[in-house]
Design an enzyme around this catalytic site. Structure first.
Site, PDB file in Angstrom:
ATOM      1  CG  ASP A 300      -2.155   0.879   1.053  1.00 15.35           C
ATOM      2  OD1 ASP A 300      -2.209   1.658   0.073  1.00 15.35           O
ATOM      3  OD2 ASP A 300      -3.054   0.804   1.906  1.00 15.35           O
ATOM      4  CB  ALA A 443      -7.392   3.923   0.784  1.00 15.54           C
ATOM      5  CG  HIS A 444      -3.924   3.734  -3.463  1.00 15.62           C
ATOM      6  ND1 HIS A 444      -3.101   4.825  -3.627  1.00 15.62           N
ATOM      7  CD2 HIS A 444      -5.184   4.195  -3.644  1.00 15.62           C
ATOM      8  CE1 HIS A 444      -3.821   5.894  -3.912  1.00 15.62           C
ATOM      9  NE2 HIS A 444      -5.093   5.537  -3.927  1.00 15.62           N
ATOM     10  CB  ALA A 445      -4.756  -2.727   0.008  1.00 16.44           C
TER      11      ALA A 445
END
Length: 509
Positions: A300, A443-445
């Protein structure tokens, strides 16, 4: 007889897959999504509809990471539900995280795919993926790099078209320090400062539900089910024969595409007996296919929110809250290294300015795994943000570079006191401690069901997105990324789903 294809998860990937596969009348497509479905624009919840609202949790899974965050008295609270607890924001609604995000539509770069090719994924070179990036977008810039008739509209603000004076001053300030002004940050180079390409139109968030799925809703061969939480897959003779919902309902399937995201997809796989054997055996789940990479390789983008007071009268109108971005390397404006930092100013409340400083090429790697065979039990998640010392060093450098921009001349009449990290945080040690107390996530898992060659310890799917060791099971979401791209991940996920749809169509030809 029609082929029954079940798409699990109606997010950035799932809506694309369902729309594309239902173009073939020989496919009977069922799309299931755990969150609510809003079938028309008029039905949309106000948070989901409003492109200027983000960081909300009304349509979120409520996941948290086990990252340790000591917290501090002045730590920013934006997107934090509980102080000292790191949220793992994931949209629980048709459209998934594309229905709750900030509509940043920055595209991946050739450099991102050089890394993928270097890992043996020769089918994912820039030349292979560019046609799919063009296919999904409707970008007025046009030309050889941009699509002009895709389902997703792209919006940029300019000084002649709604760019707010405060945002223009941010661009001028960065330019005065030597950063290059770039009108098209999805063009030949993303290095510099300029308007953010955004997937919004007339203030409405253009999620995959509003774009892709809306055009497919009238098809008789597409069934859309919201509020359908998935437990597991029923595996028979090496292939999924049914999707089992949390309430026990079975949906028969000839082929399944998992699009539940980087937390949901590995959880469903593990509950289905597909994953690390040791984890499954501890939970008394029969092992169907031992794949050690499931839930591993979690990546992330770490982020912090620098906070300033602002002159409310000078700033004026707060909306749109986000219009421009500065992309750079930790070396600063004179450096030629690859982009690893984003600085995004935004305004949500009168008298307050936030600047999101994100590290977009992190080295740290986390993991996720289920705690129980019960789908109602949240998984164990460890983002492991800033575990690698160089990630921490570069994010601290991002704060120093942001301070330079915010203190420069054109912004003087807008920007007041720095509240976080605050004027007392001066030395590298003080800034490092501040970052550890206030670290957050973009919030970019991604990465928890990564592409790779069969037999590799991290690999879960092949280059065609089919799960190793099984037939008729594909994954088309951010979990298949082997490394994290240096941009927000929504556009890349849509591109992956477009390609996966073509891979699946090819097997039926």
């Amino acid at each position: 007889m029609a082929r029954r294809i079940v798409v699990v998860g109606g997010g950035s990937g799932g809506c694309v897959i369902a729309a594309r596969l239902s173009e073939d009348e020989d496919n009977d497509v069922v799309l299931v999504e755990a969150g609510p479905d809003y079938p028309t624009l008029d039905d949309l919840h106000e948070h989901v509809r409003d492109a200027f609202t983000f960081g909300f949790t009304s349509h979120d899974w409520g996941y948290v990471s086990e990252d340790h965050i000591p917290g501090s008295a002045n730590a920013p609270t934006f997107a934090i539900v509980e102080q000292g607890v790191l949220p793992v924001l994931r949209g629980k609604v048709m459209g998934g995280s594309s229905s709750v995000n900030a509509t940043n539509a920055l595209r991946p770069t050739p450099r991102d795919f050089e890394q993928w090719v270097g890992l043996g994924l020769d089918k994912w070179s820039w030349d292979e993926v560019l046609p799919y990036l063009r296919r999904l977008e409707r970008d007025p810039v046009g030309g050889p790099l941009h699509g002009i008739d895709g389902p997703v509209p792209i919006k940029r603000w300019s000084e002649g078209d709604g760019l707010r004076p405060f945002m223009a001053a941010f661009v001028e300030s960065a330019a005065s320090l030597g950063y290059r002004v770039v009108d098209d940050l999805n063009g030949e180079s993303q290095l510099g400062v300029g308007p953010v390409p955004m997937n919004q139109q007339d203030g409405i968030r253009q999620s995959t539900a509003v774009t892709y799925l809306a055009t497919a809703r009238g098809r008789t061969n597409l069934m859309i089910r919201g509020g359908a939480d998935v437990d597991r897959l029923e595996i028979v003779d090496g292939r999924p024969r049914a999707v089992v919902l949390a309430d026990g309902e079975r949906i028969d399937a000839d082929l399944v595409v998992l699009c539940a995201g980087s937390i949901g997809t590995p959880s469903i796989l593990m509950r289905s007996g597909i994953g690390p054997a040791e984890v499954l055996e501890q939970l008394d789940i029969p092992v169907e296919v031992p794949l050690e990479g499931v839930g591993r390789n979690l990546r992330d983008h770490p982020l912090v929110y620098m906070t300033y007071t602002g002159d409310a009268e000078a700033i004026g109108e707060l909306l749109p809250p986000l219009q421009v971005v500065l992309t750079t390397s930790a070396a600063g404006p004179g450096g030629s290294a690859e982009i690893d930092l984003h600085m995004i100013p935004f305004t949500l409340e009168p008298g307050s300015i936030l600047v999101a400083v994100g590290l977009v090429r992190p080295y740290s790697i986390g993991s996720t795994e289920i705690r129980s065979a019960d789908p109602g039990t949240d998984p164990r998640i460890l983002l492991n943000l800033l575990h690698h010392p160089d990630d921490l060093r570069r994010l601290v450098r991002g704060i120093e570079l942001t301070r330079q921009v915010m203190k420069s001349g054109p912004l003087a009449k807008y920007v007041g006191e720095e509240l976080w990290p605050g004027p007392s945080a001066v030395t590298t040690g003080q800034l490092t401690q501040a970052v550890l107390e206030a670290k957050n996530t973009y919030a970019h898992a991604v990465g928890t069901a990564a592409m790779g060659e069969a037999g590799s310890p991290w690999a879960v799917v092949g280059q065609d997105c089919k799960v190793h060791g099984l037939d008729a099971l594909y994954i088309a979401d951010a979990s298949v990324m082997p490394t994290i791209v240096g941009v927000p991940t929504n556009t890349t996920t849509m591109m992956i789903a477009e390609r996966c749809a073509d891979f699946i169509k090819d097997i039926f030809r």
